[in-house]
Write a protein that holds these residues in place. Structure first.
Motif, PDB file in Angstrom:
ATOM      1  N   ASP A  23      -5.890 -27.342  27.155  1.00 34.55           N
ATOM      2  CA  ASP A  23      -4.896 -28.295  26.650  1.00 34.55           C
ATOM      3  C   ASP A  23      -3.933 -28.444  27.519  1.00 34.55           C
ATOM      4  OD1 ASP A  23      -2.853 -28.979  24.770  1.00 34.55           O
ATOM      5  OD2 ASP A  23      -3.852 -28.767  23.242  1.00 34.55           O
ATOM      6  N   ASN A  73       3.580 -37.730  25.217  1.00 32.77           N
ATOM      7  CA  ASN A  73       4.049 -38.542  23.809  1.00 32.77           C
ATOM      8  C   ASN A  73       3.959 -39.840  24.209  1.00 32.77           C
ATOM      9  OD1 ASN A  73       4.177 -35.899  22.691  1.00 32.77           O
ATOM     10  ND2 ASN A  73       6.230 -35.827  23.612  1.00 32.77           N
ATOM     11  N   HIS A 127       5.737 -32.625  31.473  1.00 36.56           N
ATOM     12  CA  HIS A 127       4.192 -33.203  31.414  1.00 36.56           C
ATOM     13  C   HIS A 127       3.486 -33.139  32.876  1.00 36.56           C
ATOM     14  CE1 HIS A 127       5.803 -35.151  27.851  1.00 36.56           C
ATOM     15  NE2 HIS A 127       4.911 -34.198  27.084  1.00 36.56           N
ATOM     16  N   TYR A 173       3.130 -31.157  13.181  1.00 36.43           N
ATOM     17  CA  TYR A 173       2.461 -30.768  14.274  1.00 36.43           C
ATOM     18  C   TYR A 173       1.640 -29.750  14.120  1.00 36.43           C
ATOM     19  CZ  TYR A 173       3.126 -29.647  19.401  1.00 36.43           C
ATOM     20  OH  TYR A 173       3.039 -29.344  20.681  1.00 36.43           O
ATOM     21  N   ASP A 184      -2.497 -29.279  15.149  1.00 39.45           N
ATOM     22  CA  ASP A 184      -2.845 -28.360  15.999  1.00 39.45           C
ATOM     23  C   ASP A 184      -3.998 -27.140  15.388  1.00 39.45           C
ATOM     24  OD1 ASP A 184      -2.324 -28.031  18.655  1.00 39.45           O
ATOM     25  OD2 ASP A 184       0.019 -27.803  18.465  1.00 39.45           O
TER      26      ASP A 184
HETATM   27  N1  ARG Z   1       2.768 -33.639  23.082  1.00 44.76           N
HETATM   28  C1  ARG Z   1       3.411 -32.314  22.972  1.00 44.76           C
HETATM   29  C2  ARG Z   1       4.630 -32.051  23.781  1.00 44.76           C
HETATM   30  O1  ARG Z   1       4.954 -33.078  24.533  1.00 44.76           O
HETATM   31  C3  ARG Z   1       2.504 -31.230  23.876  1.00 44.76           C
HETATM   32  C4  ARG Z   1       1.495 -31.035  23.072  1.00 44.76           C
HETATM   33  C5  ARG Z   1       0.752 -29.656  23.548  1.00 44.76           C
HETATM   34  N2  ARG Z   1      -0.390 -29.239  23.088  1.00 44.76           N
HETATM   35  C6  ARG Z   1      -0.802 -28.871  21.651  1.00 44.76           C
HETATM   36  N3  ARG Z   1      -2.029 -28.618  21.280  1.00 44.76           N
HETATM   37  N4  ARG Z   1       0.225 -28.862  20.954  1.00 44.76           N
HETATM   38  O2  ARG Z   1       5.671 -31.745  23.414  1.00 44.76           O
END
Ligand code: ARG
Length: 562
Positions: free
Chosen positions: A118, A123, A132, A307, A311
């Protein structure tokens, strides 16, 4: 077999069991002074067991130790020091590299096992942050390393495309947004709207409630709102894909949070069935006191999912889809608790594969010692950083090699490589001070320095006029011996990087190899016509094979000319 293993094997046959193989292996050291030999074994532990002076034991051992690769054994005080025969050892290793080519260093312990990674997971409607970037380049390299160990890696981009913030964004867009502006510059414009929402909400709390209602409508699939969301998502993805193209990263899956909307009920039902769900202040939570963790929020009081819920559903899906041997989540340190909660809840649900989930945390990019936060506007636009690096690489090339063919491609490889390497050479847990200047330096321990060493190796081979570089009869000078010792370590370095999920082992290794190659190049007349010319060229060839492969494992290109 690496040199340490040769040494520990012959020690162990002399010692006949008074220390275990592991004990012997782990106590072997590299002497501070190279004139003392290549490796040393301290005899203090044995001295205790046998109740003799360490130096007497060293003498005794030195007299009986032997192996075909070892040319000299001496007792120096409490140490047994050995020197290897550079010709015998060198021939073995260089021949192996020349035979195996890019396969050198590969392992099979991961074969027919899948590792899902992952990674990246930005976002939508928000800038692609430096965090990121870290997740992307670390994850990408871990995937290459896993593959080199035999595993099948699956790169998953778990796009952040769901959550209450989209309700807020939709409200902001409806109030203040402009379609054309968003089309022109989607991420920046949407982000501006999002920030405006927070500014206004500070004085007008009704906005927050509106945002929550909009998100509820989105969860219920209301058409107009869903279309807006889809549009934000498409525009954002297009912008992210530009960055991935620059970085040369590809994904096997883009299933983000929204993909799991219709897959959460299953987890919620299971939690209910196992009586793990409790109501707390109107919200549904799983208590984790027994794990010394805060409760994991599953459903808010208005029914909105969270969230963590997504997950959990994603983990179930991945296990079913990929039957993973390991699932790595390359996500910043600040989410440590979240991942502990996820694995604990999965454990409580009775899934033993929860133990195969590993959070791979990393440190922050700091600016002037402070966290770079998206909200406060201290963001750096990654795309600009990358383009700047490419421009610098281009002007560097124009200066050094104005006639270089496909200079554009090479500039891209070098500029982007500089940014990737700057990240990966740091232990991932450390914070990195963001400095464009140090990212874009091409001297010292940098990607371009390694790429340049490799290009130099290729250039020597081209200049030699030979067609093949595969005959190695051994060399005896100190500089080539340093190279050979490093070449020999490559498989071990890969294994360590995989075990620690840390590409920095490989990055540091490339620095060592490039430096010792440059020392060799400075000291030796490689192309001189004499009996060792063929061997020197074969060694240069082996160096370029290993450097190229190591760069590839980091996600860097290895141009043959720069
Ligand atoms: N989109 C999230 C962020 O920017 C990170 C996601 C990470 N992966 C997960 N499976 N939670 O903080």
């Amino acid at each position: 077999m690496d040199l340490k293993s040769i040494f520990s094997k012959s020690l162990s046959s002399c010692l006949k069991g008074s220390l275990t193989k592991d004990e012997i292996h782990s106590s072997i050291e590299v002497p501070k002074h190279t004139q003392h030999g290549d490796l040393a074994f301290p005899c203090f532990r044995l001295a205790k067991i046998e109740r003799k002076a360490p130096s007497a034991i060293a003498e005794q051992l030195a007299a009986s130790l032997q192996a075909p690769e070892i040319s000299k054994v001496t007792a120096i005080g409490p140490y047994v020091n050995v020197t290897f025969d550079p010709k015998t050892v060198g021939k073995k290793i260089v021949d192996t590299i020349l035979q195996q080519g890019s396969q050198y260093g590969s392992h099979t312990f991961g074969s027919s096992k899948t590792v899902v990674i992952d990674m990246s997971s930005p976002n939508i409607a928000k800038p692609f942050s430096m965090g990121h970037l870290r997740s992307t380049v670390i994850g990408n390299s871990l995937a290459f390393i896993a593959n080199k160990c035999g595993y099948t890696p699956i790169r998953i981009n778990y796009i952040g495309d769901w959550g209450t913030q989209f309700g807020k964004l939709i409200v902001a867009f409806k109030k203040w947004g402009d379609i054309d502006k968003v089309k022109e510059n989607p991420i920046a414009e949407l982000f501006t709207l999002y920030k405006k929402f927070h500014e206004e909400a500070a004085t007008n709390p009704e906005l927050e409630a509106e945002g929550r209602r909009a998100f509820k409508l989105l969860e219920d699939g209301e058409e107009e709102i869903t279309n807006l969301w889809k549009w934000f998502r498409d525009e954002s993805l297009q912008a992210f894909k530009k960055i991935y193209q620059l970085l040369g990263v590809e994904f096997d899956s883009y299933h983000g949070e929204a993909f799991f909307n219709d897959k959460m009920q299953e987890v919620i039902d299971q939690l209910k069935e196992k009586q793990l769900l409790e109501t707390s202040q109107g919200a549904e939570v799983v208590r984790l006191e027994d794990k010394a963790l805060p409760p994991c929020l599953i459903k808010k009081s208005d029914g909105a999912t969270l969230y963590a819920t997504r997950d959990l559903a994603a983990a179930l899906y991945r296990q079913r889809e990929y039957h993973f041997h390991k699932a790595l989540y390359v996500v910043g340190q600040e989410q440590t608790i979240h991942f502990k909660q996820i694995t604990s809840v999965l454990g409580k649900l009775g899934y033993d594969w929860a133990d195969n989930i590993q959070h791979i945390p990393f440190g922050l990019y700091l600016k002037d010692g402070k966290k770079m936060s998206t909200r406060k506007g201290r963001v750096v636009l990654l795309e600009e950083v990358l383009l700047e690096a490419i421009t610098m690489a281009k002007s560097n090339i124009e200066e050094k090699n104005p006639h270089l063919q496909n200079a554009e491609d090479v500039a891209k490889s070098v500029g982007v490589g500089a940014i990737i390497f700057h990240d990966l050479k740091n232990d991932r847990q450390n914070d990195i001070e963001f400095s464009l200047e140090s990212m874009l330096t091409f001297e010292g321990e940098t990607g371009p320095y390694i790429q340049y060493a490799n290009a130099r190796a290729h250039s020597i081979l081209r200049k030699s006029g030979e067609a093949t570089f595969t005959t190695f009869d051994g060399l005896e000078d100190a500089e080539s011996w340093d190279i050979i010792k490093l070449l020999r370590l490559f498989p071990e370095v890969i294994e360590k990087a995989n075990l620690a999920s840390s590409p920095s082992y490989i990055a540091k290794y490339t620095v060592d190899l490039a430096q010792s190659f440059n020392r060799y190049y400075g000291k030796t007349r490689i192309l001189q016509q004499d009996t060792e010319r063929e061997s020197r060229l074969a060694l240069v060839n082996a160096v370029s094979i290993v450097l190229t492969e190591a760069l590839k494992l980091l996600g860097l290109k290895a141009p043959v000319e720069m």
